[in-house]
Motif scaffolding. Structure first.
Motif, PDB file in Angstrom:
ATOM      1  N   PHE A   1     -59.221  -3.362  24.824  1.00 25.25           N
ATOM      2  CA  PHE A   1     -58.689  -3.959  23.588  1.00 25.25           C
ATOM      3  C   PHE A   1     -59.282  -3.238  22.385  1.00 25.25           C
ATOM      4  O   PHE A   1     -59.513  -3.831  21.330  1.00 25.25           O
ATOM      5  N   LEU A   2     -59.507  -1.938  22.564  1.00 26.97           N
ATOM      6  CA  LEU A   2     -60.138  -1.130  21.530  1.00 26.97           C
ATOM      7  C   LEU A   2     -59.163  -0.049  21.060  1.00 26.97           C
ATOM      8  O   LEU A   2     -58.386   0.463  21.866  1.00 26.97           O
ATOM      9  N   ALA A   3     -59.242   0.276  19.779  1.00 29.54           N
ATOM     10  CA  ALA A   3     -58.378   1.331  19.221  1.00 29.54           C
ATOM     11  C   ALA A   3     -59.278   2.394  18.607  1.00 29.54           C
ATOM     12  O   ALA A   3     -60.159   2.079  17.804  1.00 29.54           O
ATOM     13  N   TRP A   4     -59.036   3.633  18.990  1.00 30.90           N
ATOM     14  CA  TRP A   4     -59.863   4.760  18.531  1.00 30.90           C
ATOM     15  C   TRP A   4     -59.098   5.466  17.424  1.00 30.90           C
ATOM     16  O   TRP A   4     -58.026   6.019  17.666  1.00 30.90           O
ATOM     17  N   LEU A   5     -59.648   5.411  16.224  1.00 30.07           N
ATOM     18  CA  LEU A   5     -58.915   5.880  15.049  1.00 30.07           C
ATOM     19  C   LEU A   5     -59.496   7.194  14.529  1.00 30.07           C
ATOM     20  O   LEU A   5     -60.687   7.278  14.224  1.00 30.07           O
ATOM     21  N   ASP A   6     -58.640   8.174  14.412  1.00 29.72           N
ATOM     22  CA  ASP A   6     -59.025   9.467  13.835  1.00 29.72           C
ATOM     23  C   ASP A   6     -58.771   9.373  12.330  1.00 29.72           C
ATOM     24  O   ASP A   6     -57.621   9.408  11.883  1.00 29.72           O
ATOM     25  N   CYS A   7     -59.859   9.240  11.594  1.00 30.99           N
ATOM     26  CA  CYS A   7     -59.750   9.017  10.140  1.00 30.99           C
ATOM     27  C   CYS A   7     -60.080  10.282   9.360  1.00 30.99           C
ATOM     28  O   CYS A   7     -60.308  10.214   8.143  1.00 30.99           O
ATOM     29  N   ARG A   8     -60.114  11.434  10.010  1.00 37.28           N
ATOM     30  CA  ARG A   8     -60.600  12.642   9.339  1.00 37.28           C
ATOM     31  C   ARG A   8     -59.755  13.011   8.123  1.00 37.28           C
ATOM     32  O   ARG A   8     -60.268  13.509   7.127  1.00 37.28           O
ATOM     33  N   ALA A   9     -58.443  12.721   8.200  1.00 32.70           N
ATOM     34  CA  ALA A   9     -57.571  13.112   7.091  1.00 32.70           C
ATOM     35  C   ALA A   9     -57.752  12.223   5.859  1.00 32.70           C
ATOM     36  O   ALA A   9     -57.185  12.502   4.795  1.00 32.70           O
ATOM     37  N   LEU A  10     -58.528  11.146   5.991  1.00 32.72           N
ATOM     38  CA  LEU A  10     -58.753  10.278   4.828  1.00 32.72           C
ATOM     39  C   LEU A  10     -59.765  10.876   3.860  1.00 32.72           C
ATOM     40  O   LEU A  10     -59.897  10.408   2.725  1.00 32.72           O
ATOM     41  N   GLY A  11     -60.529  11.857   4.328  1.00 33.55           N
ATOM     42  CA  GLY A  11     -61.531  12.473   3.448  1.00 33.55           C
ATOM     43  C   GLY A  11     -62.701  11.550   3.141  1.00 33.55           C
ATOM     44  O   GLY A  11     -63.300  11.619   2.064  1.00 33.55           O
ATOM     45  N   LEU A  12     -63.049  10.687   4.103  1.00 28.06           N
ATOM     46  CA  LEU A  12     -64.171   9.761   3.878  1.00 28.06           C
ATOM     47  C   LEU A  12     -65.475  10.286   4.469  1.00 28.06           C
ATOM     48  O   LEU A  12     -66.466   9.557   4.536  1.00 28.06           O
ATOM     49  N   GLY A  13     -65.478  11.525   4.919  1.00 34.42           N
ATOM     50  CA  GLY A  13     -66.712  12.094   5.466  1.00 34.42           C
ATOM     51  C   GLY A  13     -66.851  11.835   6.955  1.00 34.42           C
ATOM     52  O   GLY A  13     -65.917  11.389   7.625  1.00 34.42           O
ATOM     53  N   ASP A  14     -68.062  12.098   7.446  1.00 39.19           N
ATOM     54  CA  ASP A  14     -68.293  12.021   8.890  1.00 39.19           C
ATOM     55  C   ASP A  14     -68.238  10.600   9.439  1.00 39.19           C
ATOM     56  O   ASP A  14     -67.961  10.395  10.613  1.00 39.19           O
ATOM     57  N   ASP A  15     -68.557   9.621   8.586  1.00 41.80           N
ATOM     58  CA  ASP A  15     -68.681   8.246   9.082  1.00 41.80           C
ATOM     59  C   ASP A  15     -67.794   7.291   8.278  1.00 41.80           C
ATOM     60  O   ASP A  15     -68.273   6.511   7.449  1.00 41.80           O
ATOM     61  N   PRO A  16     -66.485   7.343   8.537  1.00 45.46           N
ATOM     62  CA  PRO A  16     -65.573   6.482   7.752  1.00 45.46           C
ATOM     63  C   PRO A  16     -65.896   4.999   7.897  1.00 45.46           C
ATOM     64  O   PRO A  16     -65.664   4.230   6.958  1.00 45.46           O
ATOM     65  N   ALA A  17     -66.461   4.604   9.046  1.00 48.16           N
ATOM     66  CA  ALA A  17     -66.757   3.171   9.227  1.00 48.16           C
ATOM     67  C   ALA A  17     -67.757   2.695   8.181  1.00 48.16           C
ATOM     68  O   ALA A  17     -67.690   1.539   7.728  1.00 48.16           O
TER      69      ALA A  17
END
Ligand SMILES: Cc1ncc(COP(=O)(O)O)c(C=O)c1O
Length: 392
Positions: free
Chosen positions: A328-344
Protein backbone atom coordinates in the motif's frame (compact mmCIF):
# COMPACT_ATOMS: atom_id res chain seq x y z
CA UNK A 1 -32.56 8.75 16.26
CA UNK A 2 -30.60 10.82 18.75
CA UNK A 3 -27.54 8.60 18.29
CA UNK A 4 -27.18 9.20 14.58
CA UNK A 5 -27.88 12.93 15.01
CA UNK A 6 -25.03 13.06 17.51
CA UNK A 7 -22.76 11.57 14.87
CA UNK A 8 -23.55 14.09 12.17
CA UNK A 9 -20.36 16.08 12.72
CA UNK A 10 -18.02 13.07 12.33
CA UNK A 11 -16.85 11.98 8.89
CA UNK A 12 -18.92 9.37 7.04
CA UNK A 13 -17.43 5.89 6.59
CA UNK A 14 -15.15 5.65 3.53
CA UNK A 15 -14.86 2.00 2.67
CA UNK A 16 -12.62 0.23 5.18
CA UNK A 17 -10.82 3.43 6.07
CA UNK A 18 -10.93 5.13 9.42
CA UNK A 19 -11.73 8.83 8.95
CA UNK A 20 -8.91 11.22 9.68
CA UNK A 21 -10.44 12.63 12.86
CA UNK A 22 -10.56 9.12 14.36
CA UNK A 23 -7.17 8.01 13.01
CA UNK A 24 -5.58 11.07 14.63
CA UNK A 25 -6.52 9.70 18.04
CA UNK A 26 -4.14 6.78 17.59
CA UNK A 27 -0.97 6.75 19.68
CA UNK A 28 1.32 4.78 17.35
CA UNK A 29 4.42 6.25 15.74
CA UNK A 30 2.61 7.27 12.55
CA UNK A 31 0.52 9.74 14.53
CA UNK A 32 2.94 10.79 17.23
CA UNK A 33 6.35 11.28 15.62
CA UNK A 34 5.48 14.64 14.08
CA UNK A 35 3.51 17.59 15.47
CA UNK A 36 -0.27 17.37 15.21
CA UNK A 37 -0.44 19.83 12.31
CA UNK A 38 1.60 17.46 10.11
CA UNK A 39 -0.50 15.01 8.11
CA UNK A 40 1.26 11.60 8.25
CA UNK A 41 1.42 9.45 5.11
CA UNK A 42 4.77 7.84 5.89
CA UNK A 43 5.34 4.66 7.97
CA UNK A 44 3.59 1.46 6.81
CA UNK A 45 0.62 1.53 9.17
CA UNK A 46 -2.89 1.44 7.71
CA UNK A 47 -5.78 3.69 8.74
CA UNK A 48 -8.18 0.77 9.05
CA UNK A 49 -10.30 -0.79 11.73
CA UNK A 50 -8.97 -4.23 12.57
CA UNK A 51 -10.33 -7.38 10.94
CA UNK A 52 -13.25 -8.85 12.89
CA UNK A 53 -11.71 -12.32 13.29
CA UNK A 54 -8.55 -10.76 14.74
CA UNK A 55 -10.52 -8.69 17.26
CA UNK A 56 -12.55 -11.72 18.29
CA UNK A 57 -9.48 -13.92 18.72
CA UNK A 58 -7.59 -11.34 20.78
CA UNK A 59 -10.64 -10.47 22.82
CA UNK A 60 -11.31 -14.13 23.60
CA UNK A 61 -7.69 -14.74 24.58
CA UNK A 62 -7.51 -11.73 26.89
CA UNK A 63 -10.84 -12.55 28.51
CA UNK A 64 -9.76 -16.15 29.05
CA UNK A 65 -6.45 -15.04 30.50
CA UNK A 66 -4.71 -16.94 27.71
CA UNK A 67 -1.66 -14.73 28.14
CA UNK A 68 1.20 -17.18 28.46
CA UNK A 69 3.99 -18.18 26.09
CA UNK A 70 3.41 -19.06 22.44
CA UNK A 71 3.64 -22.61 21.11
CA UNK A 72 2.16 -24.87 18.47
CA UNK A 73 1.76 -25.13 14.70
CA UNK A 74 -1.43 -23.07 14.36
CA UNK A 75 0.32 -20.04 12.84
CA UNK A 76 2.21 -22.17 10.31
CA UNK A 77 -0.93 -24.12 9.42
CA UNK A 78 -2.87 -20.90 8.88
CA UNK A 79 -0.18 -19.50 6.57
CA UNK A 80 0.07 -22.84 4.75
CA UNK A 81 -3.69 -22.83 4.16
CA UNK A 82 -3.59 -19.24 2.93
CA UNK A 83 -0.64 -19.99 0.62
CA UNK A 84 -2.43 -22.98 -0.88
CA UNK A 85 -5.70 -21.14 -1.43
CA UNK A 86 -4.33 -17.80 -2.62
CA UNK A 87 -1.08 -18.66 -4.32
CA UNK A 88 -1.69 -22.28 -5.33
CA UNK A 89 1.35 -23.36 -3.34
CA UNK A 90 1.04 -26.40 -1.10
CA UNK A 91 4.74 -26.72 -0.27
CA UNK A 92 4.71 -24.94 3.09
CA UNK A 93 5.39 -27.72 5.58
CA UNK A 94 4.76 -26.56 9.17
CA UNK A 95 7.57 -28.92 10.22
CA UNK A 96 9.98 -26.61 8.45
CA UNK A 97 8.90 -23.41 10.16
CA UNK A 98 9.71 -21.45 13.28
CA UNK A 99 7.87 -18.61 14.96
CA UNK A 100 10.12 -15.58 15.36
CA UNK A 101 9.49 -12.24 17.13
CA UNK A 102 8.97 -10.27 13.91
CA UNK A 103 10.08 -10.22 10.29
CA UNK A 104 13.25 -8.15 10.72
CA UNK A 105 14.48 -10.05 13.76
CA UNK A 106 13.61 -13.24 11.89
CA UNK A 107 15.63 -12.10 8.87
CA UNK A 108 18.56 -11.36 11.16
CA UNK A 109 18.34 -14.84 12.66
CA UNK A 110 18.12 -16.49 9.23
CA UNK A 111 21.19 -14.53 8.11
CA UNK A 112 23.04 -15.65 11.24
CA UNK A 113 22.30 -19.26 10.31
CA UNK A 114 23.90 -19.00 6.87
CA UNK A 115 26.60 -16.31 7.24
CA UNK A 116 29.06 -15.09 9.85
CA UNK A 117 30.26 -11.66 11.00
CA UNK A 118 31.93 -9.78 8.16
CA UNK A 119 30.16 -11.77 5.42
CA UNK A 120 28.42 -9.66 2.80
CA UNK A 121 24.66 -9.46 2.29
CA UNK A 122 23.35 -8.31 -1.10
CA UNK A 123 20.25 -6.10 -1.24
CA UNK A 124 18.32 -4.29 -3.98
CA UNK A 125 18.00 -0.55 -3.40
CA UNK A 126 15.90 1.44 -3.28
CA UNK A 127 14.70 -0.78 -0.44
CA UNK A 128 13.08 -0.76 3.01
CA UNK A 129 15.55 1.41 4.98
CA UNK A 130 15.90 -0.79 8.10
CA UNK A 131 17.63 -3.41 5.92
CA UNK A 132 20.70 -1.15 6.16
CA UNK A 133 20.50 -0.58 9.91
CA UNK A 134 19.83 -4.21 10.84
CA UNK A 135 22.69 -5.43 8.63
CA UNK A 136 25.06 -2.83 10.07
CA UNK A 137 24.12 -3.90 13.56
CA UNK A 138 24.69 -7.52 12.56
CA UNK A 139 28.16 -6.76 11.22
CA UNK A 140 27.24 -7.87 7.70
CA UNK A 141 28.60 -5.44 5.05
CA UNK A 142 26.01 -4.52 2.44
CA UNK A 143 26.54 -4.92 -1.29
CA UNK A 144 23.98 -3.05 -3.36
CA UNK A 145 22.52 -4.53 -6.54
CA UNK A 146 20.11 -1.74 -7.52
CA UNK A 147 16.77 -2.47 -9.18
CA UNK A 148 16.66 -1.61 -12.86
CA UNK A 149 15.10 1.67 -13.99
CA UNK A 150 11.91 -0.33 -14.60
CA UNK A 151 11.79 -1.18 -10.88
CA UNK A 152 12.54 -4.84 -11.57
CA UNK A 153 15.39 -7.10 -10.47
CA UNK A 154 18.53 -6.60 -12.54
CA UNK A 155 20.11 -10.04 -12.93
CA UNK A 156 23.39 -8.66 -14.27
CA UNK A 157 23.74 -6.38 -11.26
CA UNK A 158 22.91 -9.32 -9.02
CA UNK A 159 25.51 -11.55 -10.67
CA UNK A 160 28.12 -8.83 -10.21
CA UNK A 161 27.15 -8.35 -6.58
CA UNK A 162 27.19 -12.09 -5.88
CA UNK A 163 30.69 -12.37 -7.38
CA UNK A 164 31.95 -9.47 -5.26
CA UNK A 165 30.24 -10.78 -2.13
CA UNK A 166 31.86 -14.21 -2.53
CA UNK A 167 35.36 -12.81 -3.14
CA UNK A 168 37.96 -14.65 -1.11
CA UNK A 169 35.63 -17.60 -0.67
CA UNK A 170 33.59 -15.93 2.07
CA UNK A 171 30.03 -16.98 2.68
CA UNK A 172 27.40 -14.56 1.40
CA UNK A 173 23.65 -14.08 1.46
CA UNK A 174 21.02 -12.19 -0.50
CA UNK A 175 18.19 -10.46 1.37
CA UNK A 176 15.40 -10.20 -1.18
CA UNK A 177 12.29 -8.11 -0.57
CA UNK A 178 9.31 -9.77 -2.26
CA UNK A 179 7.02 -7.97 -3.04
CA UNK A 180 9.40 -5.05 -3.12
CA UNK A 181 9.09 -2.12 -0.73
CA UNK A 182 8.95 0.73 -1.88
CA UNK A 183 8.17 0.11 -5.58
CA UNK A 184 5.46 -2.52 -5.06
CA UNK A 185 7.12 -4.75 -7.64
CA UNK A 186 5.83 -8.33 -7.62
CA UNK A 187 8.66 -10.55 -8.80
CA UNK A 188 7.51 -13.09 -11.38
CA UNK A 189 8.04 -16.85 -11.17
CA UNK A 190 10.60 -16.57 -13.96
CA UNK A 191 12.51 -13.81 -12.20
CA UNK A 192 12.55 -15.74 -8.93
CA UNK A 193 13.67 -18.94 -10.68
CA UNK A 194 16.48 -16.96 -12.31
CA UNK A 195 17.46 -15.60 -8.88
CA UNK A 196 17.50 -19.13 -7.44
CA UNK A 197 19.63 -20.39 -10.32
CA UNK A 198 22.06 -17.49 -10.01
CA UNK A 199 22.32 -17.81 -6.24
CA UNK A 200 22.90 -21.54 -6.56
CA UNK A 201 25.63 -20.99 -9.13
CA UNK A 202 27.39 -18.46 -6.90
CA UNK A 203 26.73 -20.36 -3.69
CA UNK A 204 24.89 -17.41 -2.16
CA UNK A 205 22.12 -18.16 0.32
CA UNK A 206 18.77 -16.46 -0.25
CA UNK A 207 16.66 -15.03 2.59
CA UNK A 208 13.36 -13.51 1.49
CA UNK A 209 11.22 -10.92 3.27
CA UNK A 210 7.66 -11.68 2.11
CA UNK A 211 5.88 -9.44 4.61
CA UNK A 212 3.90 -7.61 1.91
CA UNK A 213 2.81 -10.81 0.12
CA UNK A 214 -0.86 -10.75 1.18
CA UNK A 215 -1.29 -7.14 -0.02
CA UNK A 216 -1.32 -7.55 -3.79
CA UNK A 217 -3.47 -5.54 -6.18
CA UNK A 218 -6.67 -7.27 -7.28
CA UNK A 219 -5.92 -9.79 -10.00
CA UNK A 220 -2.22 -10.01 -9.15
CA UNK A 221 -0.91 -13.28 -7.71
CA UNK A 222 2.12 -13.29 -5.46
CA UNK A 223 4.74 -16.00 -6.11
CA UNK A 224 6.35 -17.47 -2.96
CA UNK A 225 10.10 -17.78 -3.42
CA UNK A 226 10.13 -21.34 -2.09
CA UNK A 227 7.66 -22.40 -4.79
CA UNK A 228 10.07 -21.84 -7.70
CA UNK A 229 12.55 -24.40 -9.04
CA UNK A 230 16.02 -24.22 -7.49
CA UNK A 231 14.89 -22.42 -4.32
CA UNK A 232 14.99 -25.41 -1.98
CA UNK A 233 17.73 -23.96 0.22
CA UNK A 234 15.93 -20.63 0.63
CA UNK A 235 14.65 -19.21 3.91
CA UNK A 236 11.64 -16.89 3.96
CA UNK A 237 9.85 -14.68 6.45
CA UNK A 238 6.19 -13.79 6.44
CA UNK A 239 3.63 -12.29 8.80
CA UNK A 240 0.25 -10.61 8.83
CA UNK A 241 1.85 -7.36 9.93
CA UNK A 242 1.29 -5.44 6.69
CA UNK A 243 -1.69 -7.29 5.22
CA UNK A 244 -3.80 -6.95 8.37
CA UNK A 245 -2.11 -3.97 10.03
CA UNK A 246 -0.74 -5.90 12.99
CA UNK A 247 2.64 -4.21 13.42
CA UNK A 248 1.92 -3.57 17.09
CA UNK A 249 1.12 -7.24 17.67
CA UNK A 250 4.41 -8.62 16.44
CA UNK A 251 4.94 -12.27 15.51
CA UNK A 252 6.34 -13.70 12.27
CA UNK A 253 6.91 -17.05 10.66
CA UNK A 254 10.24 -18.26 9.28
CA UNK A 255 9.92 -20.93 6.60
CA UNK A 256 12.72 -23.14 5.31
CA UNK A 257 12.85 -24.84 1.96
CA UNK A 258 13.53 -28.60 2.11
CA UNK A 259 17.29 -28.10 1.71
CA UNK A 260 17.38 -25.43 4.43
CA UNK A 261 15.55 -27.47 7.08
CA UNK A 262 18.80 -28.41 8.80
CA UNK A 263 19.80 -24.74 8.96
CA UNK A 264 16.51 -23.72 10.49
CA UNK A 265 16.83 -26.57 12.99
CA UNK A 266 19.94 -24.79 14.32
CA UNK A 267 17.88 -21.72 15.27
CA UNK A 268 18.63 -21.10 18.95
CA UNK A 269 15.69 -21.89 21.17
CA UNK A 270 16.07 -18.45 22.79
CA UNK A 271 14.83 -16.73 19.63
CA UNK A 272 11.37 -18.11 20.36
CA UNK A 273 11.43 -16.47 23.77
CA UNK A 274 10.86 -13.09 22.11
CA UNK A 275 7.60 -14.20 20.51
CA UNK A 276 4.38 -12.52 21.64
CA UNK A 277 1.62 -15.08 22.21
CA UNK A 278 -1.13 -12.53 21.51
CA UNK A 279 0.69 -11.64 18.30
CA UNK A 280 0.65 -15.28 17.24
CA UNK A 281 -3.06 -15.48 18.00
CA UNK A 282 -3.74 -12.33 15.98
CA UNK A 283 -1.67 -13.34 12.93
CA UNK A 284 -3.10 -16.86 12.97
CA UNK A 285 -6.67 -15.52 12.96
CA UNK A 286 -5.77 -13.11 10.16
CA UNK A 287 -4.36 -15.75 7.81
CA UNK A 288 -7.04 -18.30 8.71
CA UNK A 289 -10.18 -16.17 8.81
CA UNK A 290 -9.25 -12.70 7.58
CA UNK A 291 -9.49 -13.25 3.83
CA UNK A 292 -12.69 -11.27 3.25
CA UNK A 293 -11.42 -8.31 5.24
CA UNK A 294 -8.15 -8.43 3.32
CA UNK A 295 -9.94 -8.42 -0.04
CA UNK A 296 -11.98 -5.39 0.96
CA UNK A 297 -8.82 -3.50 1.88
CA UNK A 298 -7.00 -4.66 -1.27
CA UNK A 299 -9.81 -3.24 -3.43
CA UNK A 300 -9.74 0.01 -1.49
CA UNK A 301 -5.96 0.26 -1.96
CA UNK A 302 -6.51 -0.34 -5.70
CA UNK A 303 -8.87 2.63 -5.74
CA UNK A 304 -6.36 4.73 -3.80
CA UNK A 305 -3.60 3.96 -6.33
CA UNK A 306 -5.87 5.38 -9.05
CA UNK A 307 -6.87 8.32 -6.85
CA UNK A 308 -3.24 9.23 -6.16
CA UNK A 309 -2.34 8.97 -9.85
CA UNK A 310 -5.24 11.28 -10.75
CA UNK A 311 -4.44 13.81 -8.02
CA UNK A 312 -0.76 13.91 -8.98
CA UNK A 313 -1.60 14.30 -12.67
CA UNK A 314 -3.83 17.26 -11.85
CA UNK A 315 -1.78 19.01 -9.18
CA UNK A 316 1.82 17.78 -9.45
CA UNK A 317 2.22 16.56 -13.02
CA UNK A 318 6.03 16.65 -12.74
CA UNK A 319 5.94 13.80 -10.18
CA UNK A 320 6.44 10.39 -11.76
CA UNK A 321 4.44 7.58 -10.23
CA UNK A 322 4.20 4.04 -11.59
CA UNK A 323 1.50 2.31 -9.49
CA UNK A 324 2.85 -0.94 -8.05
CA UNK A 325 1.22 -4.36 -8.11
CA UNK A 326 1.52 -4.86 -4.36
CA UNK A 327 1.95 -3.08 -1.01
CA UNK A 328 0.00 0.00 0.00
CA UNK A 329 3.00 2.20 -0.71
CA UNK A 330 3.63 4.58 -3.61
CA UNK A 331 7.17 5.43 -4.70
CA UNK A 332 7.26 8.94 -6.10
CA UNK A 333 10.00 10.31 -8.32
CA UNK A 334 9.97 13.99 -7.43
CA UNK A 335 13.24 14.96 -9.12
CA UNK A 336 11.54 17.17 -11.70
CA UNK A 337 10.05 19.33 -8.93
CA UNK A 338 13.46 20.85 -8.22
CA UNK A 339 13.14 20.36 -4.46
CA UNK A 340 16.62 18.91 -4.06
CA UNK A 341 17.74 15.51 -2.86
CA UNK A 342 15.13 15.17 -0.12
CA UNK A 343 11.72 16.37 -1.32
CA UNK A 344 10.03 14.78 1.71
CA UNK A 345 11.82 17.30 3.94
CA UNK A 346 10.32 20.14 1.88
CA UNK A 347 6.83 18.61 1.85
CA UNK A 348 7.03 18.23 5.62
CA UNK A 349 8.55 21.61 6.40
CA UNK A 350 6.52 23.76 4.03
CA UNK A 351 3.49 21.60 3.28
CA UNK A 352 3.01 19.99 6.72
CA UNK A 353 2.63 16.52 5.21
CA UNK A 354 5.00 13.68 6.17
CA UNK A 355 6.12 11.20 3.51
CA UNK A 356 9.08 8.83 3.95
CA UNK A 357 12.28 10.41 2.62
CA UNK A 358 13.81 8.61 -0.34
CA UNK A 359 17.42 9.03 0.76
CA UNK A 360 17.01 6.39 3.47
CA UNK A 361 16.16 3.78 0.82
CA UNK A 362 19.73 3.66 -0.53
CA UNK A 363 20.84 4.00 -4.14
CA UNK A 364 18.04 5.34 -6.31
CA UNK A 365 16.39 7.17 -3.43
CA UNK A 366 17.68 10.65 -4.24
CA UNK A 367 14.83 13.00 -5.13
CA UNK A 368 12.21 10.37 -4.23
CA UNK A 369 9.64 10.03 -1.48
CA UNK A 370 7.33 7.22 -0.36
CA UNK A 371 3.63 7.86 0.14
CA UNK A 372 1.41 5.57 2.25
CA UNK A 373 -1.83 4.86 0.38
CA UNK A 374 -3.61 3.02 3.19
CA UNK A 375 -5.74 5.94 4.22
CA UNK A 376 -9.16 7.46 3.59
CA UNK A 377 -9.52 9.22 0.21
CA UNK A 378 -9.98 12.52 2.05
CA UNK A 379 -6.56 12.00 3.69
CA UNK A 380 -4.89 11.24 0.38
CA UNK A 381 -6.54 14.23 -1.25
CA UNK A 382 -5.45 16.53 1.55
CA UNK A 383 -1.90 15.11 1.51
CA UNK A 384 -1.49 15.85 -2.21
CA UNK A 385 -2.96 19.32 -1.72
CA UNK A 386 -0.32 19.97 0.94
CA UNK A 387 2.45 18.58 -1.26
CA UNK A 388 1.40 20.94 -4.04
CA UNK A 389 1.15 23.84 -1.57
CA UNK A 390 4.75 23.19 -0.53
CA UNK A 391 5.84 24.32 -4.00
CA UNK A 392 4.30 27.79 -3.69
C1 LIG B 1 9.74 -4.96 3.70
C2 LIG B 1 9.47 -4.88 5.19
N1 LIG B 1 10.06 -5.74 6.02
C3 LIG B 1 9.86 -5.71 7.34
C4 LIG B 1 9.03 -4.76 7.91
C5 LIG B 1 8.89 -4.72 9.39
O1 LIG B 1 8.32 -5.91 9.86
P1 LIG B 1 8.44 -6.35 11.37
O2 LIG B 1 7.83 -5.25 12.19
O3 LIG B 1 7.72 -7.64 11.44
O4 LIG B 1 9.91 -6.51 11.62
C6 LIG B 1 8.38 -3.84 7.09
C7 LIG B 1 7.51 -2.81 7.65
O5 LIG B 1 7.01 -1.94 7.00
C8 LIG B 1 8.61 -3.91 5.69
O6 LIG B 1 8.02 -3.05 4.85
Amino acid sequence: MRGSEANVTTSPPQGPWVPLDRARQRTSIKWRLYPADVLPVWVAEMDVDPAGPVVEAIDAAVRAGDLGYATGAGYAEAVAGFAAERWGWDGLDPARTAIVPDVMLGAVEMLKLVTGPGDTVVINPPVYPPFYGFLRNLDRPVREAPLGSDGRLDLDALAEAFTAARAGGRRAAYLLCSPHNPTGTVHTADELAAVAELAGRHNVRVVVDEIHAPMTASGVTFVPYLSVPGAADGLTLISGSKGWNLAGLKAALAVAGPAAAADLARLPEEVGHGVNHLGVIAHTAAFRDGGDWLDTVRSAVDANRRLLADLLAAQLPQVRYAPGEATFLAWLDCRALGLGDDPAAVFRGRGRVALSGGLDFGAGGVGHARFNLAAAPETITEAVRRMAAALD
